[in-house]
Design a protein around this motif. Structure first.
Motif, short mmCIF file in Angstrom:
data_model
loop_
_atom_site.label_atom_id
_atom_site.label_comp_id
_atom_site.label_asym_id
_atom_site.label_seq_id
_atom_site.Cartn_x
_atom_site.Cartn_y
_atom_site.Cartn_z
N ARG A 1 0.84 -1.20 0.00
CA ARG A 1 0.00 0.00 0.00
C ARG A 1 0.87 1.25 0.00
O ARG A 1 0.56 2.25 -0.67
N LEU A 2 1.96 1.21 0.73
CA LEU A 2 2.92 2.32 0.73
C LEU A 2 3.50 2.53 -0.66
O LEU A 2 3.61 3.67 -1.15
N VAL A 3 3.89 1.43 -1.32
CA VAL A 3 4.44 1.53 -2.68
C VAL A 3 3.40 2.13 -3.62
O VAL A 3 3.72 2.97 -4.46
N CYS A 4 2.16 1.71 -3.48
CA CYS A 4 1.07 2.22 -4.31
C CYS A 4 0.95 3.73 -4.19
O CYS A 4 0.88 4.45 -5.19
N GLN A 5 0.97 4.24 -2.97
CA GLN A 5 0.86 5.68 -2.75
C GLN A 5 2.10 6.41 -3.22
O GLN A 5 2.01 7.51 -3.78
N ALA A 6 3.27 5.82 -2.99
CA ALA A 6 4.52 6.47 -3.40
C ALA A 6 4.61 6.62 -4.92
O ALA A 6 5.19 7.58 -5.43
N LEU A 7 4.02 5.67 -5.66
CA LEU A 7 4.03 5.72 -7.12
C LEU A 7 2.91 6.58 -7.68
O LEU A 7 2.88 6.86 -8.88
N GLY A 8 1.96 6.95 -6.82
CA GLY A 8 0.84 7.75 -7.28
C GLY A 8 -0.25 6.96 -7.97
O GLY A 8 -1.03 7.50 -8.75
N HIS A 9 -0.31 5.66 -7.69
CA HIS A 9 -1.36 4.81 -8.27
C HIS A 9 -2.65 4.94 -7.48
O HIS A 9 -2.63 5.02 -6.26
N SER A 10 -3.76 4.92 -8.18
CA SER A 10 -5.06 4.97 -7.51
C SER A 10 -5.58 3.57 -7.20
O SER A 10 -6.51 3.42 -6.41
N ASP A 11 -4.98 2.56 -7.81
CA ASP A 11 -5.44 1.17 -7.63
C ASP A 11 -4.22 0.30 -7.37
O ASP A 11 -3.25 0.30 -8.15
N VAL A 12 -4.27 -0.48 -6.30
CA VAL A 12 -3.13 -1.32 -5.94
C VAL A 12 -2.87 -2.39 -6.98
O VAL A 12 -1.75 -2.91 -7.09
N ARG A 13 -3.86 -2.71 -7.80
CA ARG A 13 -3.66 -3.71 -8.85
C ARG A 13 -2.66 -3.21 -9.90
O ARG A 13 -1.92 -4.00 -10.48
N THR A 14 -2.66 -1.91 -10.14
CA THR A 14 -1.65 -1.35 -11.04
C THR A 14 -0.26 -1.53 -10.46
O THR A 14 0.69 -1.88 -11.16
N THR A 15 -0.15 -1.33 -9.15
CA THR A 15 1.15 -1.51 -8.47
C THR A 15 1.60 -2.96 -8.56
O THR A 15 2.79 -3.23 -8.73
N MET A 16 0.65 -3.88 -8.45
CA MET A 16 1.00 -5.30 -8.55
C MET A 16 1.64 -5.62 -9.90
O MET A 16 2.59 -6.41 -9.98
N ARG A 17 1.17 -4.97 -10.96
CA ARG A 17 1.77 -5.18 -12.27
C ARG A 17 3.20 -4.67 -12.30
O ARG A 17 4.08 -5.26 -12.94
N TYR A 18 3.44 -3.55 -11.63
CA TYR A 18 4.80 -3.00 -11.57
C TYR A 18 5.76 -3.97 -10.88
O TYR A 18 6.95 -3.97 -11.15
N LEU A 19 5.23 -4.76 -9.96
CA LEU A 19 6.07 -5.60 -9.13
C LEU A 19 6.18 -7.02 -9.66
O LEU A 19 6.75 -7.89 -8.99
N GLU A 20 5.62 -7.28 -10.85
CA GLU A 20 5.81 -8.59 -11.46
C GLU A 20 7.29 -8.83 -11.74
O GLU A 20 8.03 -7.90 -12.09
N LEU A 21 7.71 -10.05 -11.58
CA LEU A 21 9.11 -10.40 -11.75
C LEU A 21 9.36 -10.99 -13.13
O LEU A 21 8.48 -11.64 -13.71
N SER A 22 10.56 -10.79 -13.63
CA SER A 22 10.95 -11.44 -14.88
C SER A 22 11.25 -12.91 -14.61
O SER A 22 11.39 -13.32 -13.45
N ASP A 23 11.37 -13.70 -15.67
CA ASP A 23 11.70 -15.12 -15.50
C ASP A 23 13.03 -15.30 -14.77
O ASP A 23 13.17 -16.18 -13.91
N ASP A 24 14.01 -14.46 -15.11
CA ASP A 24 15.31 -14.56 -14.45
C ASP A 24 15.20 -14.27 -12.95
O ASP A 24 15.83 -14.95 -12.13
N GLN A 25 14.40 -13.26 -12.60
CA GLN A 25 14.22 -12.93 -11.18
C GLN A 25 13.51 -14.05 -10.43
O GLN A 25 13.85 -14.37 -9.29
N ILE A 26 12.49 -14.63 -11.07
CA ILE A 26 11.77 -15.74 -10.44
C ILE A 26 12.71 -16.90 -10.19
O ILE A 26 12.75 -17.48 -9.09
N GLY A 27 13.51 -17.25 -11.21
CA GLY A 27 14.45 -18.36 -11.05
C GLY A 27 15.46 -18.11 -9.95
O GLY A 27 15.75 -19.00 -9.15
N LYS A 28 15.99 -16.90 -9.88
CA LYS A 28 16.99 -16.58 -8.86
C LYS A 28 16.39 -16.67 -7.46
O LYS A 28 17.01 -17.21 -6.54
#
Length: 365
Positions: free
Chosen positions: A326-353
């Motif tokens: 929720r803090l990240v959502c407000q810091a980015l200026g998003h009105s919906d936390v679902r938008t923030t969730m998209r920002y925080l999706e990981l790449s395949d390399d990050q998931i594997g690591k």
């Protein structure tokens, strides 16, 4: 019409000669009215592509440039895959399997899923437009479908590369003013998560007296918020304001006669090239300025860097440290936390690591 004329001139400067479409033994071919030799698919006076850009495309320069590049890329792929000339391409070759190979090629070259599907859209539009005027032509657009591509996560600038990128930023530019502007601009991207467009619109009066806040930043949807500036930026801000005042004092006659209120209306990040105090808008750091800064930083770093990567890096390190989405959502200026969730999706390399790091068997070994 001027934009279309420029595009058509570029097409006509290509080496081959072609003309209106005809179908011969199932192949895409163009033939001059006076039975001139077969010409290339994309080139030549009176070709179908010239007709397409003249009659079926908008006047938008960006759209025209993209369509031309997209179609050229597809033809380049087909000629390389089937080892033929463009005028020898058979319509039957343009199948779903071929398009899947084209998509794989473009993804390996670094295209985003949206860019790949935009290329397919340009291809479909070309052949649908041609089919309406040449019904005898088989229409590949009938069986070409947009591919559902799995999002692989947004790429964030790795934290271990922050320092290298920042050092590169502060060495970008010929004059001390330009170098410091590049470095300060880049640090704002990393430490605030603001978009370049947001930074260009911030005025000096929006900077709080304690240098910890940007007040009244306008987000998407005409919403306003305050943006926190971490303490690490305070000495950078003071140094930038010193460089900024010197540049304005040197290049803009009458700057010292402005009142504090008038100075506060000027942009925080400025350009002095072709700028006038009587027009504060002319002092704004423009999109092309910001793009050039980031490109130069990337060249000096030797690895990929862009403004979006900085914004996503900000979101990732803030979540890693706070565990508060929720803090990240407000810091980015998003009105919906679902938008923030998209920002925080990981790449395949990050998931594997992360899986490797969390695997108890791996830790034991």
């Amino acid at each position: 019409m001027l934009i279309k004329t420029v595009i058509l001139i570029l097409i006509m400067l290509a080496p081959a000669v072609s003309a209106p479409l005809v179908i011969k033994e199932g192949k895409i071919m163009f033939q001059h009215a006076k039975n001139a030799p077969w010409g290339e698919f994309l080139t030549g006076e009176n070709s179908m592509i010239e007709w397409y850009f003249e009659n079926c495309c908008t006047d938008n320069e960006h759209t025209l440039r993209n369509k031309y590049r997209d179609i050229r890329l597809l033809l380049e792929f087909l000629t390389q895959t089937f080892k033929c000339m463009p005028h020898e391409i058979e319509i039957e070759w343009i199948t779903r399997t071929t398009l899947e190979r084209f998509v794989s090629w473009r993804m390996k070259e670094g295209d985003s899923p949206g860019s790949v599907n935009r290329r397919i859209a340009a291809f479909k539009h070309l052949f649908n437009s041609a089919y309406r005027h040449y019904p005898a032509m088989p229409n590949p657009a009938e069986w070409v479908r947009f591919l559902k591509l799995q999002r692989s996560g947004f790429k964030a600038l790795p934290a271990e590369k922050f320092e290298t990128a920042i050092q590169a930023a502060y060495s970008t530019g010929k004059a001390p003013f330009l170098r410091y502007r590049s470095g300060f601009f880049f640090e704002l991207l990393i430490h605030t998560g603001l978009r370049p467009h947001d930074l260009s619109n911030i005025c000096l009066e929006q900077l709080s007296e304690d240098r910890n806040w940007i007040l009244g930043d306008e987000c998407k949807g005409r919403k306003f918020r305050n943006v926190y500036l971490p303490d690490v930026l305070k000495p950078r801000i003071d140094a930038w304001l010193h460089h900024r005042d010197n540049a304005l004092r040197t290049t803009q006659g009458g700057y010292d006669r402005l009142t504090d209120a008038e100075k506060g209306k000027l942009p925080l990040l400025i350009t002095v090239h072709q700028a006038r105090l009587s027009k504060p808008e002319s002092l704004k750091l423009k999109r092309e300025n910001m793009s050039r800064i980031v490109e130069e930083i990337q060249d000096r770093c030797g690895f990929k860097v862009n403004a979006r990567m900085c914004r996503h890096a900000f979101a990732h390190w803030l979540l890693d440290k706070t565990k508060d989405i929720r803090l990240v959502c407000q810091a980015l200026g998003h009105s919906d936390v679902r938008t923030t969730m998209r920002y925080l999706e990981l790449s395949d390399d990050q998931i594997g690591k992360r899986i490797e790091d969390a695997n108890p068997a791996a830790r034991a070994a």
